[in-house]
Motif scaffolding. Structure first.
Motif, PDB file in Angstrom:
ATOM      1  N   GLU A 176       0.834  -1.203   0.000  1.00 30.95           N
ATOM      2  CA  GLU A 176       0.000   0.000   0.000  1.00 30.95           C
ATOM      3  C   GLU A 176       0.869   1.253   0.000  1.00 30.95           C
ATOM      4  N   ASP A 177       1.915   1.251   0.819  1.00 26.89           N
ATOM      5  CA  ASP A 177       2.799   2.424   0.895  1.00 26.89           C
ATOM      6  C   ASP A 177       3.507   2.670  -0.440  1.00 26.89           C
ATOM      7  N   ILE A 178       4.020   1.602  -1.044  1.00 30.15           N
ATOM      8  CA  ILE A 178       4.739   1.756  -2.317  1.00 30.15           C
ATOM      9  C   ILE A 178       3.789   2.172  -3.429  1.00 30.15           C
ATOM     10  N   ALA A 179       2.602   1.573  -3.448  1.00 33.15           N
ATOM     11  CA  ALA A 179       1.616   1.945  -4.463  1.00 33.15           C
ATOM     12  C   ALA A 179       1.224   3.407  -4.328  1.00 33.15           C
ATOM     13  N   GLY A 180       1.014   3.857  -3.093  1.00 35.63           N
ATOM     14  CA  GLY A 180       0.695   5.276  -2.880  1.00 35.63           C
ATOM     15  C   GLY A 180       1.828   6.173  -3.319  1.00 35.63           C
ATOM     16  N   PHE A 181       3.033   5.726  -3.071  1.00 34.08           N
ATOM     17  CA  PHE A 181       4.221   6.479  -3.468  1.00 34.08           C
ATOM     18  C   PHE A 181       4.291   6.619  -4.987  1.00 34.08           C
ATOM     19  N   LEU A 182       3.852   5.563  -5.703  1.00 38.12           N
ATOM     20  CA  LEU A 182       3.916   5.565  -7.166  1.00 38.12           C
ATOM     21  C   LEU A 182       2.634   6.077  -7.819  1.00 38.12           C
ATOM     22  N   GLY A 183       1.654   6.433  -7.001  1.00 39.19           N
ATOM     23  CA  GLY A 183       0.401   6.949  -7.551  1.00 39.19           C
ATOM     24  C   GLY A 183      -0.443   5.893  -8.229  1.00 39.19           C
ATOM     25  N   THR A 184      -0.420   4.687  -7.685  1.00 38.15           N
ATOM     26  CA  THR A 184      -1.224   3.602  -8.237  1.00 38.15           C
ATOM     27  C   THR A 184      -1.903   2.881  -7.091  1.00 38.15           C
ATOM     28  N   SER A 185      -2.575   1.768  -7.361  1.00 33.70           N
ATOM     29  CA  SER A 185      -3.212   0.981  -6.316  1.00 33.70           C
ATOM     30  C   SER A 185      -2.572  -0.396  -6.276  1.00 33.70           C
ATOM     31  N   ALA A 186      -2.536  -0.995  -5.096  1.00 30.00           N
ATOM     32  CA  ALA A 186      -1.919  -2.302  -4.908  1.00 30.00           C
ATOM     33  C   ALA A 186      -2.974  -3.398  -4.998  1.00 30.00           C
ATOM     34  N   LEU A 187      -2.528  -4.560  -5.430  1.00 31.67           N
ATOM     35  CA  LEU A 187      -3.365  -5.751  -5.393  1.00 31.67           C
ATOM     36  C   LEU A 187      -3.084  -6.475  -4.085  1.00 31.67           C
ATOM     37  N   THR A 188      -4.097  -6.584  -3.225  1.00 29.43           N
ATOM     38  CA  THR A 188      -3.949  -7.262  -1.946  1.00 29.43           C
ATOM     39  C   THR A 188      -5.112  -8.219  -1.734  1.00 29.43           C
ATOM     40  N   SER A 189      -4.984  -9.063  -0.748  1.00 30.65           N
ATOM     41  CA  SER A 189      -6.005 -10.041  -0.343  1.00 30.65           C
ATOM     42  C   SER A 189      -6.656 -10.710  -1.561  1.00 30.65           C
ATOM     43  N   ASP A 190      -7.989 -10.650  -1.663  1.00 27.75           N
ATOM     44  CA  ASP A 190      -8.685 -11.384  -2.723  1.00 27.75           C
ATOM     45  C   ASP A 190      -8.458 -10.824  -4.119  1.00 27.75           C
ATOM     46  N   SER A 191      -8.000  -9.573  -4.212  1.00 22.04           N
ATOM     47  CA  SER A 191      -7.793  -8.987  -5.544  1.00 22.04           C
ATOM     48  C   SER A 191      -6.504  -9.465  -6.198  1.00 22.04           C
ATOM     49  N   ALA A 192      -5.596 -10.031  -5.400  1.00 23.09           N
ATOM     50  CA  ALA A 192      -4.291 -10.452  -5.922  1.00 23.09           C
ATOM     51  C   ALA A 192      -4.323 -11.913  -6.347  1.00 23.09           C
ATOM     52  N   THR A 193      -5.260 -12.248  -7.222  1.00 21.98           N
ATOM     53  CA  THR A 193      -5.359 -13.638  -7.670  1.00 21.98           C
ATOM     54  C   THR A 193      -4.249 -13.960  -8.663  1.00 21.98           C
ATOM     55  N   GLU A 194      -3.945 -15.229  -8.750  1.00 30.61           N
ATOM     56  CA  GLU A 194      -2.919 -15.665  -9.697  1.00 30.61           C
ATOM     57  C   GLU A 194      -3.299 -15.287 -11.123  1.00 30.61           C
ATOM     58  N   ALA A 195      -4.570 -15.423 -11.469  1.00 32.41           N
ATOM     59  CA  ALA A 195      -5.016 -15.112 -12.832  1.00 32.41           C
ATOM     60  C   ALA A 195      -4.816 -13.637 -13.149  1.00 32.41           C
ATOM     61  N   VAL A 196      -5.191 -12.751 -12.212  1.00 29.26           N
ATOM     62  CA  VAL A 196      -5.056 -11.310 -12.442  1.00 29.26           C
ATOM     63  C   VAL A 196      -3.585 -10.921 -12.545  1.00 29.26           C
ATOM     64  N   VAL A 197      -2.765 -11.437 -11.644  1.00 35.69           N
ATOM     65  CA  VAL A 197      -1.347 -11.089 -11.654  1.00 35.69           C
ATOM     66  C   VAL A 197      -0.684 -11.585 -12.941  1.00 35.69           C
ATOM     67  N   LYS A 198      -0.986 -12.798 -13.355  1.00 34.19           N
ATOM     68  CA  LYS A 198      -0.430 -13.313 -14.611  1.00 34.19           C
ATOM     69  C   LYS A 198      -0.814 -12.431 -15.795  1.00 34.19           C
ATOM     70  N   ARG A 199      -2.058 -11.983 -15.814  1.00 36.18           N
ATOM     71  CA  ARG A 199      -2.533 -11.162 -16.924  1.00 36.18           C
ATOM     72  C   ARG A 199      -1.791  -9.834 -16.997  1.00 36.18           C
ATOM     73  N   ARG A 200      -1.381  -9.305 -15.850  1.00 40.38           N
ATOM     74  CA  ARG A 200      -0.727  -7.992 -15.823  1.00 40.38           C
ATOM     75  C   ARG A 200       0.794  -8.057 -15.903  1.00 40.38           C
ATOM     76  N   LEU A 201       1.370  -9.204 -15.608  1.00 37.09           N
ATOM     77  CA  LEU A 201       2.826  -9.293 -15.566  1.00 37.09           C
ATOM     78  C   LEU A 201       3.484  -8.905 -16.879  1.00 37.09           C
ATOM     79  N   GLY A 202       2.897  -9.303 -17.994  1.00 42.35           N
ATOM     80  CA  GLY A 202       3.532  -9.085 -19.284  1.00 42.35           C
ATOM     81  C   GLY A 202       3.643  -7.628 -19.686  1.00 42.35           C
TER      82      GLY A 202
END
Length: 424
Positions: A250-276
């Motif tokens: 959360e701190d790093i995301a706020g520092f970069l002006g974005t939002s973090a993926l945490t708890s249920d939002s950080a699914t393997e499917a979502v992270v894989k889709r965004r990694l590329g």
């Protein structure tokens, strides 16, 4: 010849990815190219070779140093009466690094980034002895300016060594004297610098405020893994949550002006889709050396997986095999987790998460050499990005983050686990 014998499969994979159609076996660096690389990057290169030949009575340590001016020096040390592998292991145990066994109570610190740590040893003797062996013979060849970078190219058991924590005779840690990176080989360093240059044209990193698609993950809803208890029985248990990792994200995301993926939002499917497409990847979660269900396969798979939230048809474990299939565009990947720099050590280097991410296209990677404590790691990582935002290089930023974390968490278990691999 020492350089040519390293990471041949790794460099072949990287070369084929970066320059399709190139014959990788013909791409080994010539001596002149190594010296030019040191001059261009204004970096001191230090390559270690542990020579064990049956015809020799005792093993020998060879050390080559290429200065930022392109001058090559050679030193050697006899390893007579010394078990270097054991000394490195003793140093890790003295720091407080535990073994690789899993525990149903998650007491084994190698399993994951831990929520707290309540014991450690006194590693002074071991870290001083290793400094005497590895650094003292070349101390006169290292730069006087602590901001000048040194790239260590280890071999064998030295891949497990926290170079920043080596202690000189005056009680100073190596990180207090120098800015450090590591690389599996000089050729891998050259290839990561080449990758970094291609990213730089588009992303202007490390001007981190200009990043367009950072991916920040922290404390996902943890997957269930198979553990073996003290009786040898297998049980399935969820990995414990990491509140410090979530706050870090959360701190790093706020520092970069974005939002973090945490708890249920950080699914393997979502992270894989965004990694590329991500231009920065930061994963603050559990890292696993071994994973999988031995009751189904007969053994646990190794080496390396990152814990993410499970979902439909996804077990929540991002494995090295899956990472190797990706085409990453990120200029920097930070694996703020445990043991992400470890793996199976072979004559071709360390086979694990670090190799997978670099081979998939990441020119710079921050990884850990043991199970890192949650609270101090969150502080160190937040400071790392703060230093980057002030114009420091990645290696300088990591050094400053270690020095600042050291002020409040003096024991090396809290700050010396992380290393920067690849381009600066």
């Amino acid at each position: 010849m020492a350089e040519r014998g390293r990471t041949r499969a790794f460099t072949a994979l990287m070369t084929q990815r970066e320059r399709p159609g190139t014959a990788a076996e013909n791409e080994s660096l010539k001596l002149m190219e190594m010296t030019v690389l040191a001059q261009q990057q204004q970096t001191t290169l230090v390559e270690y070779s542990i020579i064990r030949i049956p015809e020799l009575d005792d093993p020998v340590l060879y050390i080559w140093v290429i200065s930022a001016e392109g001058k090559i020096d050679f030193r050697q040390r006899s390893l007579t009466g010394m078990n270097l592998r054991a000394l490195v292991q003793y140093s890790r145990r003295a720091i407080g690094v535990r073994g690789r066994g899993f525990s149903s109570t998650f007491s084994s610190m190698n399993l994951s980034r831990t929520s707290e740590f309540g014991w450690w040893g006194d590693p002074t003797d071991e870290l001083t002895e290793l400094h005497q062996l590895l650094i003292d013979p070349i101390a006169d060849l290292l730069p006087d300016d602590p901001e000048k970078t040194i790239v260590f190219i280890p071999q064998g058991e030295l891949f497990l060594l926290p170079f920043p924590a080596l202690l000189n005779s005056k009680g100073k840690y190596l990180i207090e004297q120098h800015t450090l990176l590591t690389s599996p080989s000089i050729q891998v360093l050259a290839l990561t610098e080449e990758m970094a240059d291609s990213r730089q044209k588009n992303l202007s990193f490390p001007a981190i405020n200009s990043l367009s698609d950072p991916l920040i993950v922290g404390n996902p809803t943890m997957p269930t893994i198979v553990l073996r208890d003290e009786t040898g029985r297998f049980t399935k248990e969820p990995l414990p949550g990491l509140p410090g990792a979530e706050q870090e994200a959360e701190d790093i995301a706020g520092f970069l002006g974005t939002s973090a993926l945490t708890s249920d939002s950080a699914t393997e499917a979502v992270v894989k889709r965004r990694l590329g497409s991500a231009d920065l990847i930061h994963l603050a979660t559990h890292g696993l050396l071994e994973y999988g269900d031995p009751t189904e396969t007969g053994s646990q798979t190794m080496p390396g997986a990152m814990a993410l939230a499970p979902g439909v048809s996804e077990d929540g474990l991002l494995t090295t095999a899956e990472i190797l299939q990706m085409d990453l565009q990120a200029s920097l990947v930070v694996l703020s987790a445990c043991d992400t720099g470890r793996g199976r050590i072979t004559g071709d280097g360390v086979i694990g998460l670090s190799r997978a991410f670099v081979a998939a296209g990441a020119p710079s990677l921050v990884v850990s050499l043991w199970a890192v404590p949650d609270a101090s790691t969150a502080e160190l990582m937040t400071e790392f990005y703060r230093q980057l935002s002030q114009g420091q290089t990645k290696a300088q930023a990591l050094r400053q983050a270690m020095l600042i974390t050291m002020e409040t968490h003096q024991h090396p278990i809290a700050w010396s686990a992380f290393t920067l691999i690849g381009a600066n």
